[in-house]
Design an enzyme around this catalytic site. Structure first.
Site, PDB file in Angstrom:
ATOM      1  N   ARG A 272      -8.335  -7.233  -1.353  1.00 10.92           N
ATOM      2  CA  ARG A 272      -7.221  -6.874  -2.225  1.00 10.92           C
ATOM      3  C   ARG A 272      -7.539  -7.125  -3.705  1.00 10.92           C
ATOM      4  O   ARG A 272      -7.219  -6.321  -4.570  1.00 10.92           O
ATOM      5  CB  ARG A 272      -6.051  -7.760  -1.795  1.00 10.92           C
ATOM      6  CG  ARG A 272      -4.852  -7.773  -2.648  1.00 10.92           C
ATOM      7  CD  ARG A 272      -3.917  -8.926  -2.236  1.00 10.92           C
ATOM      8  NE  ARG A 272      -3.915  -9.235  -0.825  1.00 10.92           N
ATOM      9  CZ  ARG A 272      -3.112  -8.680   0.065  1.00 10.92           C
ATOM     10  NH1 ARG A 272      -2.213  -7.817  -0.311  1.00 10.92           N
ATOM     11  NH2 ARG A 272      -3.197  -9.023   1.330  1.00 10.92           N
ATOM     12  N   CYS A 340      11.356   9.596   7.690  1.00  7.18           N
ATOM     13  CA  CYS A 340      12.643   9.518   8.395  1.00  7.18           C
ATOM     14  C   CYS A 340      12.910   8.118   8.919  1.00  7.18           C
ATOM     15  O   CYS A 340      12.982   7.891  10.142  1.00  7.18           O
ATOM     16  CB  CYS A 340      12.658  10.530   9.534  1.00  7.18           C
ATOM     17  SG  CYS A 340      12.699  12.187   8.889  1.00  7.18           S
TER      18      CYS A 340
HETATM   19  C1  LIG Z   1     -11.531 -12.283   7.744  1.00  6.70           C
HETATM   20  C2  LIG Z   1     -10.950 -11.678   6.533  1.00  6.70           C
HETATM   21  N1  LIG Z   1     -11.651 -11.715   5.393  1.00  6.70           N
HETATM   22  C3  LIG Z   1     -11.168 -11.163   4.259  1.00  6.70           C
HETATM   23  C4  LIG Z   1      -9.943 -10.548   4.242  1.00  6.70           C
HETATM   24  C5  LIG Z   1      -9.496  -9.923   2.971  1.00  6.70           C
HETATM   25  O1  LIG Z   1      -8.301 -10.417   2.488  1.00  6.70           O
HETATM   26  P1  LIG Z   1      -7.865  -9.967   1.037  1.00  6.70           P
HETATM   27  O2  LIG Z   1      -7.891  -8.498   0.983  1.00  6.70           O
HETATM   28  O3  LIG Z   1      -6.492 -10.509   0.862  1.00  6.70           O
HETATM   29  O4  LIG Z   1      -8.854 -10.585   0.094  1.00  6.70           O
HETATM   30  C6  LIG Z   1      -9.166 -10.493   5.400  1.00  6.70           C
HETATM   31  C7  LIG Z   1      -7.839  -9.851   5.395  1.00  6.70           C
HETATM   32  O5  LIG Z   1      -7.138  -9.743   6.333  1.00  6.70           O
HETATM   33  C8  LIG Z   1      -9.687 -11.071   6.586  1.00  6.70           C
HETATM   34  O6  LIG Z   1      -9.004 -11.041   7.730  1.00  6.70           O
END
Ligand SMILES: Cc1ncc(COP(=O)(O)O)c(C=O)c1O
Length: 411
Positions: A272, A340
């Site tokens: 993210r 919907c």
């Molecule tokens: C094992 C693992 N690593 C990394 C991430 C990445 O998380 P983020 O996108 O919040 O950095 C996730 C997200 O679900 C995850 O399950």
């Protein structure tokens, strides 16, 4: 509906919404690398990946964390070097594991006893030894949404320290005929707006691992996962990447030294925080329904099919009137999608200028887990994605057609 994706190129960017940025690839590399040189940033492709993104990830010198054969196929199509990829997931299929081994993937992060056995057998059939890590569940609550909390006892992910599964898995992995246990991983959830859960996680897991040193545990790789937060709304700013890096590297360096683990490769897995703020979703306003003294609904030409997060997590976003940025704030409206479902609301009760049909509304911080969780619900096509930088724009995914949506159907 159309989207513009802006790659963040500076260390911290601010757009007109004044929401602090999450970060970018270079910032992660620098902040972790300067504090702990033996570190690697592995982009968590579940946040969003396609061949264009995977290529950038490789160019930026990041590794890749994949969770499916599909994500691995994209990595392969984009020529991501296999040794920089590692494979997560709580139920990888035998076909996915075979694909990963045949591609020569760096490490598989094993998540269950069943997977340990299946993977050992697959490696044996191929006559190879596969590097693996184990995902442990340290029993730490990272205070995020219950649906994205992963490091507590009641979780489908990882081997629990508390139940004794972790100890059993470490011993079983060390004695597996065709596997080399090279590292340990944990991931507490996402998005994590606090630093303490990472510090506690590093401390709990490294202390726990000392008991296995005499039995031959090699800690060549250590990963506290991802989950770094970004700013979705003005009222909840995330820590800076430097703050996450300071906490994680300080605790890792100090404890590894004290406990005699040396300097393992430290892998962080931001998803993210790499693509979230780089993505701005753009919608065209259609119908407007005013229910006096109740609510004014402004309907958009997208919604839960391109961003399911508000519907499943109650996630909040800001929005701006992109087609008339200087128009003054005038009224409280609710931005609804076109699907919907009454729950198809992207932003509830937000103050905006007077909005009219045909206006363009921009929702920042839409780059992560919006396109990657997109669906064809109601048989609406998924939107086009445009990458933009320094005045140049490039289509990296075209808008889906009706024919695309029937492509796998058998007539
Ligand atoms: C094992 C693992 N690593 C990394 C991430 C990445 O998380 P983020 O996108 O919040 O950095 C996730 C997200 O679900 C995850 O399950």
């Amino acid at each position: 509906m159309w989207s513009v994706w802006r790659r963040s190129s500076g260390p911290r960017c601010m757009c007109s919404t004044r929401i602090p940025c999450g970060g970018c690839a270079a910032e992660f590399r620098t902040e972790f690398g300067t504090r702990y040189p033996n570190s690697r940033v592995a982009y968590a492709s579940k946040a969003f990946v396609n061949p264009a993104i995977a290529r950038i990830v490789a160019e930026e010198g990041l590794g890749l964390d994949v969770v499916s054969g599909g994500e691995l196929a994209v990595a392969r199509a984009a020529d991501v070097p296999p040794d920089t990829i590692y494979f997560h997931g709580n139920n990888k299929t035998p076909e996915e594991l075979e694909f990963a081994l045949d591609y020569g993937i760096g490490q598989i992060v094993v998540d269950s006893f069943h997977e340990l056995e299946v993977l050992d057998a697959i490696a044996g059939e191929r006559g190879v030894r596969q590097d693996i890590m184990l995902r442990l569940s340290p029993g730490i609550d990272a205070h995020t949404h219950e649906k994205t909390t992963t490091g507590i006892l009641d979780s489908k992910f990882g081997f629990s320290i508390e139940t004794g599964d972790a100890a059993k898995a470490i011993r079983q992995a060390m004695s597996a005929a065709n596997l080399d246990l090279v590292g340990i991983h944990f991931h507490l959830g996402s998005p994590i707006f606090e630093l303490e859960p990472y510090e506690l996680g590093v401390e709990v897991v490294l202390n726990y691992l000392t008991q296995f040193k005499e039995e031959g545990l090699r800690l060549e790789i250590f990963s506290p996962g991802g989950g770094f937060a970004i700013g979705y709304v003005r009222s909840e700013p995330p820590p800076q990447i430097a703050e996450y890096a300071e906490s994680i590297t300080k605790y890792t360096s100090r404890l590894c030294e004290e406990l005699g683990f040396g300097t393992p490769l430290l892998v962080v897995e931001p998803g993210r925080s790499i693509v979230g703020r780089a993505g701005v979703a753009l919608y065209t306003v259609g119908g407007i329904k005013d229910i006096p003294t109740v609510r004014k609904y402004v309907s958009l030409d997208g919604g839960m099919g391109d961003n399911i997060r508000p519907a499943i997590y109650g996630s909040e976003y800001e929005a701006v009137l992109a087609s008339r940025m200087s128009a003054p704030p005038a009224e409280v409206v609710t931005l609804a999608g076109k699907y919907c479902e009454s729950g198809d609301v992207l932003v509830k009760d937000i103050t905006m200028p007077v909005v009219e049909p045909g206006d363009i509304i921009a929702i920042p911080s839409s780059g992560a887990y919006a396109p990657s969780m997109a669906s064809n619900y109601n048989l609406n096509g998924r939107p086009a994605i445009v990458m933009a930088k320094d005045g140049d724009a490039r289509l990296i995914r075209r808008r889906e057609t009706y024919a695309d949506m029937m492509m796998a159907d058998v007539f």
